[in-house]
Design a protein around this motif. Structure first.
Motif, mmCIF file in Angstrom:
data_model
loop_
_atom_site.group_PDB
_atom_site.id
_atom_site.type_symbol
_atom_site.label_atom_id
_atom_site.label_comp_id
_atom_site.label_asym_id
_atom_site.label_seq_id
_atom_site.Cartn_x
_atom_site.Cartn_y
_atom_site.Cartn_z
ATOM 1 N N LEU A 22 9.098 6.790 -12.238
ATOM 2 C CA LEU A 22 9.366 6.072 -10.996
ATOM 3 C C LEU A 22 8.366 6.467 -9.915
ATOM 4 O O LEU A 22 7.869 5.611 -9.172
ATOM 5 C CB LEU A 22 10.798 6.358 -10.528
ATOM 6 C CG LEU A 22 11.340 5.504 -9.398
ATOM 7 C CD1 LEU A 22 11.296 4.028 -9.770
ATOM 8 C CD2 LEU A 22 12.763 5.915 -9.064
ATOM 9 N N GLY A 23 8.029 7.747 -9.858
ATOM 10 C CA GLY A 23 7.020 8.207 -8.906
ATOM 11 C C GLY A 23 5.656 7.595 -9.196
ATOM 12 O O GLY A 23 4.947 7.165 -8.275
ATOM 13 N N GLU A 24 5.292 7.544 -10.480
ATOM 14 C CA GLU A 24 4.020 6.932 -10.860
ATOM 15 C C GLU A 24 4.009 5.443 -10.538
ATOM 16 O O GLU A 24 3.000 4.902 -10.093
ATOM 17 C CB GLU A 24 3.758 7.141 -12.357
ATOM 18 C CG GLU A 24 3.449 8.574 -12.721
ATOM 19 C CD GLU A 24 3.332 8.792 -14.226
ATOM 20 O OE1 GLU A 24 3.483 7.818 -14.999
ATOM 21 O OE2 GLU A 24 3.095 9.946 -14.632
ATOM 22 N N VAL A 29 2.246 0.957 -7.092
ATOM 23 C CA VAL A 29 2.542 -0.104 -6.123
ATOM 24 C C VAL A 29 1.758 0.136 -4.837
ATOM 25 O O VAL A 29 1.176 -0.799 -4.269
ATOM 26 C CB VAL A 29 4.064 -0.175 -5.823
ATOM 27 C CG1 VAL A 29 4.354 -1.059 -4.625
ATOM 28 C CG2 VAL A 29 4.826 -0.671 -7.037
ATOM 29 N N LYS A 30 1.714 1.383 -4.417
ATOM 30 C CA LYS A 30 0.983 1.724 -3.193
ATOM 31 C C LYS A 30 -0.507 1.394 -3.346
ATOM 32 O O LYS A 30 -1.113 0.798 -2.453
ATOM 33 C CB LYS A 30 1.183 3.208 -2.884
ATOM 34 C CG LYS A 30 0.529 3.681 -1.620
ATOM 35 C CD LYS A 30 0.786 5.161 -1.403
ATOM 36 C CE LYS A 30 -0.013 5.679 -0.231
ATOM 37 N NZ LYS A 30 0.126 7.128 -0.074
ATOM 38 N N ARG A 31 -1.091 1.772 -4.488
ATOM 39 C CA ARG A 31 -2.509 1.479 -4.726
ATOM 40 C C ARG A 31 -2.755 -0.031 -4.763
ATOM 41 O O ARG A 31 -3.749 -0.534 -4.223
ATOM 42 C CB ARG A 31 -2.989 2.126 -6.025
ATOM 43 C CG ARG A 31 -3.236 3.616 -5.904
ATOM 44 C CD ARG A 31 -3.987 4.162 -7.116
ATOM 45 N NE ARG A 31 -3.347 3.878 -8.390
ATOM 46 C CZ ARG A 31 -2.442 4.643 -8.981
ATOM 47 N NH1 ARG A 31 -2.058 5.777 -8.413
ATOM 48 N NH2 ARG A 31 -1.928 4.304 -10.144
ATOM 49 N N PHE A 32 -1.839 -0.769 -5.403
ATOM 50 C CA PHE A 32 -1.965 -2.225 -5.460
ATOM 51 C C PHE A 32 -1.912 -2.825 -4.063
ATOM 52 O O PHE A 32 -2.732 -3.682 -3.705
ATOM 53 C CB PHE A 32 -0.864 -2.828 -6.338
ATOM 54 C CG PHE A 32 -0.778 -4.321 -6.247
ATOM 55 C CD1 PHE A 32 -1.733 -5.116 -6.847
ATOM 56 C CD2 PHE A 32 0.250 -4.932 -5.541
ATOM 57 C CE1 PHE A 32 -1.667 -6.498 -6.760
ATOM 58 C CE2 PHE A 32 0.320 -6.309 -5.448
ATOM 59 C CZ PHE A 32 -0.640 -7.095 -6.059
ATOM 60 N N ALA A 36 -4.839 -4.903 -2.252
ATOM 61 C CA ALA A 36 -4.566 -6.277 -1.829
ATOM 62 C C ALA A 36 -4.788 -6.448 -0.326
ATOM 63 O O ALA A 36 -5.327 -7.470 0.119
ATOM 64 C CB ALA A 36 -3.141 -6.660 -2.203
ATOM 65 N N GLU A 37 -4.402 -5.450 0.457
ATOM 66 C CA GLU A 37 -4.624 -5.518 1.900
ATOM 67 C C GLU A 37 -6.117 -5.516 2.229
ATOM 68 O O GLU A 37 -6.567 -6.265 3.105
ATOM 69 C CB GLU A 37 -3.931 -4.361 2.607
ATOM 70 C CG GLU A 37 -2.432 -4.516 2.695
ATOM 71 C CD GLU A 37 -1.732 -3.295 3.278
ATOM 72 O OE1 GLU A 37 -2.412 -2.363 3.775
ATOM 73 O OE2 GLU A 37 -0.493 -3.277 3.226
ATOM 74 N N LYS A 38 -6.894 -4.697 1.540
ATOM 75 C CA LYS A 38 -8.338 -4.675 1.774
ATOM 76 C C LYS A 38 -8.966 -5.999 1.366
ATOM 77 O O LYS A 38 -9.840 -6.517 2.066
ATOM 78 C CB LYS A 38 -8.982 -3.515 1.030
ATOM 79 C CG LYS A 38 -8.686 -2.178 1.672
ATOM 80 C CD LYS A 38 -9.361 -1.045 0.941
ATOM 81 C CE LYS A 38 -9.030 0.284 1.610
ATOM 82 N NZ LYS A 38 -9.642 1.416 0.917
#
Length: 147
Positions: A22-24, A29-32, A36-38
């Motif tokens: 779940l942590g991974e 999700v955070k990296r995605f 996506a924001e960049k």
């Protein structure tokens, strides 16, 4: 009378694996989201810059500025292409981690269900034993009253 679930250690290990997965997943999700924001930022920047260029072109623009614009847009397109690829890769990683979380969750549920069945069986055995003792006590009292 204490009854120990024989797979308690395995259940604990599976729960830790689930938490790790779940942590991974959350990290993926955070990296995605960051990628996506960049990507969105660079697409928006390109759109804004092209709009500004169209406005300047209407008013007249020196050749040197046109060359700078083309160079800037080409660099921006390379950056956008890079981030598009990065978004695809991070999305795939996110889905892979999501699958691992689902599998770990299934494993934990299996052992939890086994534990619940074990507890139910132990409680049933205790109830049966108590009923048997109560029957014995009742028989003893009945026999003692007759004497």
């Amino acid at each position: 009378m204490e009854h120990v679930f024989k797979f308690e250690k395995i259940l604990t290990i599976r729960e830790k694996e689930k938490e790790r997965a779940l942590g991974e997943y959350n990290e993926a999700v955070k990296r995605f989201e960051e990628a996506a924001e960049k990507l969105y930022h660079f697409l928006k920047q390109k759109e804004d810059y092209e709009e500004m260029y169209k406005q300047k072109l209407k008013n007249g623009l020196p050749i040197q500025d046109i060359r700078h614009f083309r160079q800037f847009v080409m660099n921006l397109e390379r950056t956008i292409s890079h981030y598009q690829q990065l978004v695809i890769e991070t999305r795939e990683q996110m889905f892979l981690k999501q699958t691992k979380v689902a599998e770990a969750n299934i494993e934990v549920k299996k052992y939890e269900k086994m534990k619940d069945k074990h507890i139910a069986a132990v409680l049933q055995a205790i109830q049966t034993m108590e009923n048997h003792w109560m029957d014995e006590i009742s028989i003893q009292q009945f026999v003692n009253r007759r004497n």
